[in-house]
Design an enzyme around this catalytic site. Sequence first.
Site, PDB file in Angstrom:
ATOM      1  N   LYS A 110     -68.240   2.549 -56.989  1.00 36.53           N
ATOM      2  CA  LYS A 110     -68.242   3.940 -57.185  1.00 36.53           C
ATOM      3  C   LYS A 110     -69.844   4.281 -57.593  1.00 36.53           C
ATOM      4  O   LYS A 110     -70.154   5.309 -57.391  1.00 36.53           O
ATOM      5  CB  LYS A 110     -67.349   3.998 -58.413  1.00 36.53           C
ATOM      6  CG  LYS A 110     -65.857   4.211 -57.924  1.00 36.53           C
ATOM      7  CD  LYS A 110     -65.226   4.197 -59.176  1.00 36.53           C
ATOM      8  CE  LYS A 110     -63.520   4.465 -58.731  1.00 36.53           C
ATOM      9  NZ  LYS A 110     -62.570   4.148 -59.858  1.00 36.53           N
ATOM     10  N   LYS A 189     -62.328   3.590 -43.976  1.00 35.60           N
ATOM     11  CA  LYS A 189     -61.260   3.756 -44.625  1.00 35.60           C
ATOM     12  C   LYS A 189     -61.083   5.051 -45.282  1.00 35.60           C
ATOM     13  O   LYS A 189     -62.134   5.547 -45.723  1.00 35.60           O
ATOM     14  CB  LYS A 189     -61.446   2.676 -45.979  1.00 35.60           C
ATOM     15  CG  LYS A 189     -60.202   2.797 -46.979  1.00 35.60           C
ATOM     16  CD  LYS A 189     -60.642   1.833 -48.276  1.00 35.60           C
ATOM     17  CE  LYS A 189     -59.442   1.803 -48.986  1.00 35.60           C
ATOM     18  NZ  LYS A 189     -59.421   2.366 -50.376  1.00 35.60           N
ATOM     19  N   LYS A 192     -61.303   9.791 -50.654  1.00 37.38           N
ATOM     20  CA  LYS A 192     -61.857  10.940 -51.010  1.00 37.38           C
ATOM     21  C   LYS A 192     -63.363  10.792 -51.106  1.00 37.38           C
ATOM     22  O   LYS A 192     -64.124  11.940 -50.780  1.00 37.38           O
ATOM     23  CB  LYS A 192     -61.384  11.305 -52.278  1.00 37.38           C
ATOM     24  CG  LYS A 192     -61.326  12.891 -52.770  1.00 37.38           C
ATOM     25  CD  LYS A 192     -61.230  12.982 -53.873  1.00 37.38           C
ATOM     26  CE  LYS A 192     -62.721  13.039 -54.755  1.00 37.38           C
ATOM     27  NZ  LYS A 192     -62.838  13.260 -55.853  1.00 37.38           N
TER      28      LYS A 192
END
Length: 320
Positions: A110, A189, A192
């Site tokens: 992230k 993949k 979002k």
Amino acid sequence: MRILTGIQPSGTLHWGNYFGMMQPAIGLQDEGEAFYFIADYHSLTSVCDPAALRKYIMGAVLDFLACGLDPLKTCFFLQSAIPAVTELTWILGTLTPMGLLERCHSYKDKIAHNLPATQGLFSYPVLMTADILLYQTDVVPVGRDQKQHIEVARDIAVKFNQKYEAVFKLPEASIQETTEIIPGLDGAKMSKSYGNTIEIFLTEKELYKKIMSIRTDSAPVDHPKPREGSTILALYKLFANSADYQQMEDDYQRGGVGYGEFKKRLFEAAWLFFKPMRARREELLADPVSIEQILKEGAARAQAVAQPTMDRVRSAIGLR
Ligand code: TRP
């Protein structure tokens, strides 16, 4: 056997969410006592616009119900309806080694995708651990990317049980190995954070446009097309019956059919697949009172399990 899982309302739910998490979770409703929740506290690590968050939370509630979550079978609630989970997060955080969290791939991933490196993002797995342990969960169905987080939850549970009293059950992950990675518009993949998603409940026009934008190679119409790594083919497999899928494979191999035609077939199959769920969603949308009632009942059932756990935790650690 208690089955628990959560989904983050960090955006509008997409095919990756559906096939990776919602469909398998819905399939497990009859296998035990299911507790499914919308992980709205978790979403704060990526959404900081209150209007957007509200919209995503209600969207996720509607989507999950429309896709087949049965509130008569399943305890369905908002994570934040049971604020004790944050108290437990703090308590568990005091016995979570930094190194355990530093090793988490999801955090590193992230950060690499430019999410702000906050303490909340770092301790995300501790909140997830609290979700799992608070409800004395036996099995957690999750995608492969969450497997490590379940191991963290087990580690923390063992630590607590050894240091204090055996309050927590040790959860098992149930990983859907059969679901292949769902590719997004660009072939990576579907996620979002990659901006390559196809949302579950788009309008017909929006869906068509998105599907037409799937990236393909430039093989001419009359040439055979590579099946290996084809996004269209991988997505079509999720929706088509085996005869139709076989037909598309044959047409790939033989040549003579262009990507535009393949995309049309994908569009038709996907539109049809979600049709009954779309109708159900419309009904739900027209009945906000029932939705509130479902969430209220879910929260009451969740609270009834959370409270005795918290009482035991507080007593075990020496709080009054
Ligand atoms: N982190 C999970 C995800 O992004 C969502 C989640 C939050 C969850 N709490 C959970 C999943 C507890 C299972 C159990 O997919």
